[in-house]
Scaffold this motif. Sequence first.
Motif, PDB file in Angstrom:
ATOM      1  N   PRO A   1      72.946  60.349  69.442  1.00 59.19           N
ATOM      2  CA  PRO A   1      73.284  61.189  70.603  1.00 59.19           C
ATOM      3  C   PRO A   1      73.334  62.651  70.208  1.00 59.19           C
ATOM      4  O   PRO A   1      73.844  63.008  69.145  1.00 59.19           O
ATOM      5  N   ALA A   2      72.816  63.511  71.095  1.00 63.89           N
ATOM      6  CA  ALA A   2      72.766  64.933  70.764  1.00 63.89           C
ATOM      7  C   ALA A   2      74.149  65.528  70.645  1.00 63.89           C
ATOM      8  O   ALA A   2      74.342  66.543  70.013  1.00 63.89           O
ATOM      9  N   ALA A   3      75.174  64.871  71.299  1.00 63.50           N
ATOM     10  CA  ALA A   3      76.523  65.422  71.254  1.00 63.50           C
ATOM     11  C   ALA A   3      77.156  65.251  69.886  1.00 63.50           C
ATOM     12  O   ALA A   3      78.123  65.919  69.564  1.00 63.50           O
ATOM     13  N   LEU A   4      76.635  64.347  69.094  1.00 61.69           N
ATOM     14  CA  LEU A   4      77.213  64.114  67.781  1.00 61.69           C
ATOM     15  C   LEU A   4      76.595  65.041  66.756  1.00 61.69           C
ATOM     16  O   LEU A   4      75.463  65.485  66.903  1.00 61.69           O
ATOM     17  N   GLY A   5      77.354  65.273  65.680  1.00 64.12           N
ATOM     18  CA  GLY A   5      76.815  66.027  64.582  1.00 64.12           C
ATOM     19  C   GLY A   5      76.338  65.086  63.497  1.00 64.12           C
ATOM     20  O   GLY A   5      76.430  63.872  63.609  1.00 64.12           O
ATOM     21  N   CYS A   6      75.809  65.653  62.425  1.00 54.63           N
ATOM     22  CA  CYS A   6      75.328  64.843  61.311  1.00 54.63           C
ATOM     23  C   CYS A   6      76.505  64.105  60.673  1.00 54.63           C
ATOM     24  O   CYS A   6      77.520  64.727  60.344  1.00 54.63           O
ATOM     25  N   PRO A   7      76.402  62.774  60.483  1.00 55.71           N
ATOM     26  CA  PRO A   7      77.498  62.027  59.861  1.00 55.71           C
ATOM     27  C   PRO A   7      77.662  62.336  58.379  1.00 55.71           C
ATOM     28  O   PRO A   7      78.622  61.901  57.774  1.00 55.71           O
ATOM     29  N   HIS A   8      76.706  63.108  57.802  1.00 53.00           N
ATOM     30  CA  HIS A   8      76.781  63.398  56.370  1.00 53.00           C
ATOM     31  C   HIS A   8      77.246  64.831  56.097  1.00 53.00           C
ATOM     32  O   HIS A   8      78.209  65.049  55.359  1.00 53.00           O
TER      33      HIS A   8
ATOM     34  N   PRO B   1      70.625  69.417  67.536  1.00 51.46           N
ATOM     35  CA  PRO B   1      70.088  70.147  68.702  1.00 51.46           C
ATOM     36  C   PRO B   1      70.214  69.296  69.959  1.00 51.46           C
ATOM     37  O   PRO B   1      69.943  68.090  69.937  1.00 51.46           O
ATOM     38  N   ARG B   2      70.619  69.906  71.040  1.00 53.60           N
ATOM     39  CA  ARG B   2      70.827  69.176  72.292  1.00 53.60           C
ATOM     40  C   ARG B   2      69.491  68.860  72.969  1.00 53.60           C
ATOM     41  O   ARG B   2      68.537  69.612  72.887  1.00 53.60           O
ATOM     42  N   GLY B   3      69.465  67.691  73.639  1.00 57.30           N
ATOM     43  CA  GLY B   3      68.287  67.300  74.401  1.00 57.30           C
ATOM     44  C   GLY B   3      67.108  66.885  73.548  1.00 57.30           C
ATOM     45  O   GLY B   3      65.985  66.822  74.022  1.00 57.30           O
ATOM     46  N   ARG B   4      67.332  66.604  72.274  1.00 52.91           N
ATOM     47  CA  ARG B   4      66.249  66.207  71.377  1.00 52.91           C
ATOM     48  C   ARG B   4      66.536  64.842  70.776  1.00 52.91           C
ATOM     49  O   ARG B   4      67.694  64.453  70.621  1.00 52.91           O
ATOM     50  N   VAL B   5      65.478  64.087  70.441  1.00 53.76           N
ATOM     51  CA  VAL B   5      65.633  62.813  69.720  1.00 53.76           C
ATOM     52  C   VAL B   5      65.876  63.132  68.254  1.00 53.76           C
ATOM     53  O   VAL B   5      65.038  63.761  67.601  1.00 53.76           O
ATOM     54  N   VAL B   6      67.012  62.734  67.743  1.00 51.49           N
ATOM     55  CA  VAL B   6      67.398  63.071  66.366  1.00 51.49           C
ATOM     56  C   VAL B   6      67.547  61.791  65.557  1.00 51.49           C
ATOM     57  O   VAL B   6      68.431  60.980  65.823  1.00 51.49           O
ATOM     58  N   ARG B   7      66.655  61.581  64.612  1.00 52.17           N
ATOM     59  CA  ARG B   7      66.767  60.436  63.705  1.00 52.17           C
ATOM     60  C   ARG B   7      67.158  60.877  62.296  1.00 52.17           C
ATOM     61  O   ARG B   7      67.748  60.108  61.550  1.00 52.17           O
ATOM     62  N   PHE B   8      66.800  62.109  61.941  1.00 47.49           N
ATOM     63  CA  PHE B   8      67.165  62.641  60.635  1.00 47.49           C
ATOM     64  C   PHE B   8      67.717  64.046  60.840  1.00 47.49           C
ATOM     65  O   PHE B   8      67.218  64.820  61.668  1.00 47.49           O
ATOM     66  N   CYS B   9      68.761  64.374  60.116  1.00 49.51           N
ATOM     67  CA  CYS B   9      69.433  65.665  60.261  1.00 49.51           C
ATOM     68  C   CYS B   9      68.474  66.794  59.888  1.00 49.51           C
ATOM     69  O   CYS B   9      67.878  66.764  58.805  1.00 49.51           O
ATOM     70  N   PRO B  10      68.323  67.823  60.758  1.00 55.27           N
ATOM     71  CA  PRO B  10      67.423  68.930  60.428  1.00 55.27           C
ATOM     72  C   PRO B  10      67.995  69.867  59.369  1.00 55.27           C
ATOM     73  O   PRO B  10      67.291  70.765  58.918  1.00 55.27           O
ATOM     74  N   PHE B  11      69.249  69.650  58.975  1.00 49.94           N
ATOM     75  CA  PHE B  11      69.885  70.535  57.998  1.00 49.94           C
ATOM     76  C   PHE B  11      69.952  69.921  56.594  1.00 49.94           C
ATOM     77  O   PHE B  11      69.741  70.619  55.612  1.00 49.94           O
ATOM     78  N   CYS B  12      70.253  68.605  56.525  1.00 50.86           N
ATOM     79  CA  CYS B  12      70.340  67.979  55.198  1.00 50.86           C
ATOM     80  C   CYS B  12      69.277  66.916  54.979  1.00 50.86           C
ATOM     81  O   CYS B  12      69.117  66.430  53.866  1.00 50.86           O
ATOM     82  N   GLY B  13      68.544  66.544  56.046  1.00 50.77           N
ATOM     83  CA  GLY B  13      67.443  65.606  55.898  1.00 50.77           C
ATOM     84  C   GLY B  13      67.834  64.154  55.798  1.00 50.77           C
ATOM     85  O   GLY B  13      66.977  63.292  55.645  1.00 50.77           O
ATOM     86  N   ARG B  14      69.115  63.812  55.916  1.00 49.64           N
ATOM     87  CA  ARG B  14      69.551  62.427  55.775  1.00 49.64           C
ATOM     88  C   ARG B  14      69.559  61.719  57.125  1.00 49.64           C
ATOM     89  O   ARG B  14      69.538  62.355  58.172  1.00 49.64           O
ATOM     90  N   SER B  15      69.566  60.391  57.081  1.00 48.30           N
ATOM     91  CA  SER B  15      69.454  59.593  58.304  1.00 48.30           C
ATOM     92  C   SER B  15      70.631  59.843  59.238  1.00 48.30           C
ATOM     93  O   SER B  15      71.784  59.883  58.823  1.00 48.30           O
ATOM     94  N   ALA B  16      70.320  59.971  60.544  1.00 47.96           N
ATOM     95  CA  ALA B  16      71.359  60.154  61.558  1.00 47.96           C
ATOM     96  C   ALA B  16      71.783  58.833  62.176  1.00 47.96           C
ATOM     97  O   ALA B  16      72.716  58.781  62.968  1.00 47.96           O
ATOM     98  N   ASP B  17      71.088  57.737  61.841  1.00 47.77           N
ATOM     99  CA  ASP B  17      71.371  56.443  62.462  1.00 47.77           C
ATOM    100  C   ASP B  17      72.627  55.793  61.903  1.00 47.77           C
ATOM    101  O   ASP B  17      73.431  55.228  62.615  1.00 47.77           O
TER     102      ASP B  17
ATOM    103  N   ASP C   1      78.138  53.042  61.877  1.00 44.32           N
ATOM    104  CA  ASP C   1      77.505  53.851  62.904  1.00 44.32           C
ATOM    105  C   ASP C   1      78.170  55.225  62.956  1.00 44.32           C
ATOM    106  O   ASP C   1      79.373  55.358  62.696  1.00 44.32           O
ATOM    107  N   PRO C   2      77.401  56.274  63.295  1.00 37.49           N
ATOM    108  CA  PRO C   2      77.996  57.609  63.411  1.00 37.49           C
ATOM    109  C   PRO C   2      79.117  57.624  64.439  1.00 37.49           C
ATOM    110  O   PRO C   2      79.047  56.982  65.482  1.00 37.49           O
ATOM    111  N   GLY C   3      80.189  58.364  64.133  1.00 40.47           N
ATOM    112  CA  GLY C   3      81.311  58.486  65.050  1.00 40.47           C
ATOM    113  C   GLY C   3      82.439  57.515  64.794  1.00 40.47           C
ATOM    114  O   GLY C   3      83.512  57.653  65.376  1.00 40.47           O
ATOM    115  N   TRP C   4      82.217  56.514  63.930  1.00 45.48           N
ATOM    116  CA  TRP C   4      83.297  55.577  63.622  1.00 45.48           C
ATOM    117  C   TRP C   4      84.340  56.280  62.753  1.00 45.48           C
ATOM    118  O   TRP C   4      84.006  57.079  61.876  1.00 45.48           O
ATOM    119  N   TYR C   5      85.595  55.939  62.994  1.00 46.25           N
ATOM    120  CA  TYR C   5      86.680  56.555  62.233  1.00 46.25           C
ATOM    121  C   TYR C   5      87.085  55.751  61.004  1.00 46.25           C
ATOM    122  O   TYR C   5      87.627  56.296  60.045  1.00 46.25           O
TER     123      TYR C   5
END
Length: 229
Positions: free
Chosen positions: A172-179, A185-201, A213-217
Amino acid sequence: MQDVERVFKHLVTILSDIDPARLRAPIEISEIYHSLLPYRRYRDALGFETGEDYEMALLRFLAGEGGFATVDPPEIQDALIEEAGSINPNAGAFREYAAAKVYLNTGAVRTALQGTEAYAPPELLRETNRASHAPMTAPIPEARPSYAPEPHPIMAPLTSVPERDHGTEPAPAALGCPHCRSPFPRGRVVRFCPFCGRSADTIACPACHTELDPGWYFCIACGHRIVSE
């Protein structure tokens, strides 16, 4: 059967079921752990109790142990060989080279397929036999040795991976990189972080290395706290 051999035979079976021609084609490292042989789907079949056991077996497989696979470019496999042979290896180091190509050893593939012929449906068996005798469409490098080479500099991790359909929903675009926690970036399909290159899944629990999963505490396997509320 050793852990690395189980990983290889399951991968051969899955590719043979999808399309036998894929047994001769290069595979991206990220495709193996994302969609072809993900831990959460195959941990029972592979016999791994923890995500760290799975990652270590996959690291050794990609490092060339048993001669089942070759990674291109070879500098990446050299780096994985060195990591796998270290005193305290980073089991998930292969994720840093998500776009590298993996070639399966054709002789080992034939041996693995012959072991399943007695149980294969006639249609699959005929297709597999055709694939094993078909001319190669591209040369496959010889399997590299599984022992660690002389120390040498490790090449920098790949920071960009071509977008592929891994069968998972984009982050989801609302989430940040879990790493690295950078905003996506909003409104874009994000599978890999554009800043660190690691998987966003998915992310890995720092305590037990279970995929989360991203967002888990908290970690679903050991309860380790992942992010602050």
